[in-house]
Design an enzyme around this catalytic site. Structure first.
Site, PDB file in Angstrom:
ATOM      1  N   CYS A  29       0.870  -1.183   0.000  1.00 46.35           N
ATOM      2  CA  CYS A  29       0.000   0.000   0.000  1.00 46.35           C
ATOM      3  C   CYS A  29       0.903   1.229   0.000  1.00 46.35           C
ATOM      4  O   CYS A  29       2.110   1.118  -0.242  1.00 46.35           O
ATOM      5  CB  CYS A  29      -0.954  -0.012   1.192  1.00 46.35           C
ATOM      6  SG  CYS A  29      -0.142  -0.031   2.801  1.00 46.35           S
ATOM      7  N   THR A  30       0.352   2.395   0.276  1.00 43.92           N
ATOM      8  CA  THR A  30       1.133   3.631   0.154  1.00 43.92           C
ATOM      9  C   THR A  30       2.286   3.694   1.146  1.00 43.92           C
ATOM     10  O   THR A  30       3.436   3.929   0.771  1.00 43.92           O
ATOM     11  CB  THR A  30       0.225   4.858   0.341  1.00 43.92           C
ATOM     12  OG1 THR A  30      -0.886   4.771  -0.540  1.00 43.92           O
ATOM     13  CG2 THR A  30       0.999   6.146   0.070  1.00 43.92           C
TER      14      THR A  30
END
Length: 317
Positions: free
Chosen positions: A177-178
């Site tokens: 994810c980020t």
């Protein structure tokens, strides 16, 4: 060297009195002139803030000096200005909305892979690289050959578990994810549901860009500040997104000018001008449409914004 820093961070750690900590933390951020969004919960701390480089360094030192956050991993990016207009420090039930209240990443979660370990492992035959972000995030950037999910929010991730089991139960799952926070619960949930070989990219896409030059990350990384997207890949960059209006190749991300729509989509500069930042003719003619300034980012109205709001014992002069 740029004068400002942007910090992205989280830490799952028990906070006995999250509301009291929220107040204390709010005051710390004010004293350092930081802006951004911070969530405090009984399960930990999650934030992204901007400030002068020296102030951000003081903030990181102060946070890490607290034994509860000694292991926190700050992702630090440079900026020439604040990337937020306001400061919000809020107490919420979770530090990322997930519907997975029963999952505690401190007890069990996927094996953390550092960026270079992730890079080495991601293309193996028995590996599936799983993006656990929302659809508008992976629409503008994602790892090459990764599996993406049609979800509007991370809280929808559990609804995809049966489909993931059917296709990938016996594979090694590498989640990303980020910044890493969603993977903590996503990978833990996969283990809870019977997956046996689950890993996560430690520090997320942002750290991968810093330490592995972003190789094989296609497009740009969506971020939750005024920048909307940032470059990650310094080795083999590509553009994977297309203009929502005309379909031409574009990685220029905007919010629809209609505040009641406000979808996050790619839009080329030409369509941005023609559509005045709106995603459709209907939105373009909406009575509440916002003036388009060429960026596709609409700063929220300050409306008498008071950085002291929320503090129990302090009032603005």
């Amino acid at each position: 060297m740029k004068d400002y820093s942007v910090l992205l961070y989280y830490c799952y750690t028990p906070i006995a009195d999250p509301e009291a900590f929220r107040e204390e933390h709010h005051r710390l951020c004010l004293s350092l002139n930081l802006r951004g969004r911070i969530i405090v919960a009984a399960e930990g701390l999650n934030g992204t803030v901007s400030g002068l480089r020296e102030d951000c360094e003081k903030y990181m030192e102060t946070v890490k000096a607290d034994p509860r956050f000694a292991r926190i991993d700050f992702k630090v990016d440079a900026s020439d200005k604040h990337t937020f207009a306001k400061l919000h420090v809020r107490h919420k039930p979770e530090i990322v909305h997930s519907k997975l209240h029963h999952i505690d990443p401190n007890k069990r979660t996927g094996i953390h892979l550092e960026p270079l370990e992730f890079k080495k492992m991601k293309d193996q035959d028995d590996v599936v690289v799983l993006d656990v972000r929302s659809d508008y995030e992976h629409s503008v950037g994602r790892f090459k050959n990764s599996v993406t999910l049609p979800i509007e929010n991370f809280r929808d991730f559990p609804e995809k578990i049966d489909e993931l089991k059917e296709k990938y139960k016996d594979k090694k799952i590498l989640t990303y994810c980020t910044g890493g926070i969603k993977c903590e619960k996503a990978s833990a949930f996969l283990l809870d549901q019977g997956f046996e070989n689950v890993y996560q990219l430690h520090g997320g896409i942002i750290k991968y860009g810093f330490e592995a030059d972003g190789e094989d990350f296609e497009g740009k990384c969506y971020v939750f500040d005024n920048r909307l997207t940032v470059d990650v890949n310094k080795v083999n960059p590509t553009v994977i997104s297309t203009c929502y209006v005309c379909g031409t190749t574009s990685d220029r991300m905007v919010n629809c000018a209609n505040p009641e729509c406000n979808i996050h989509v790619a839009m080329c500069e030409a369509c941005g001008e023609t559509m005045h930042g709106a995603c459709s003719d209907t939105c373009k003619e909406h009575p509440k449409v916002r003036p388009y300034n060429g960026t596709g980012y609409y700063q929220k109205e300050l409306n008498g914004y008071n950085p002291l709001k929320g503090l129990k014992r302090a009032k603005a002069n």
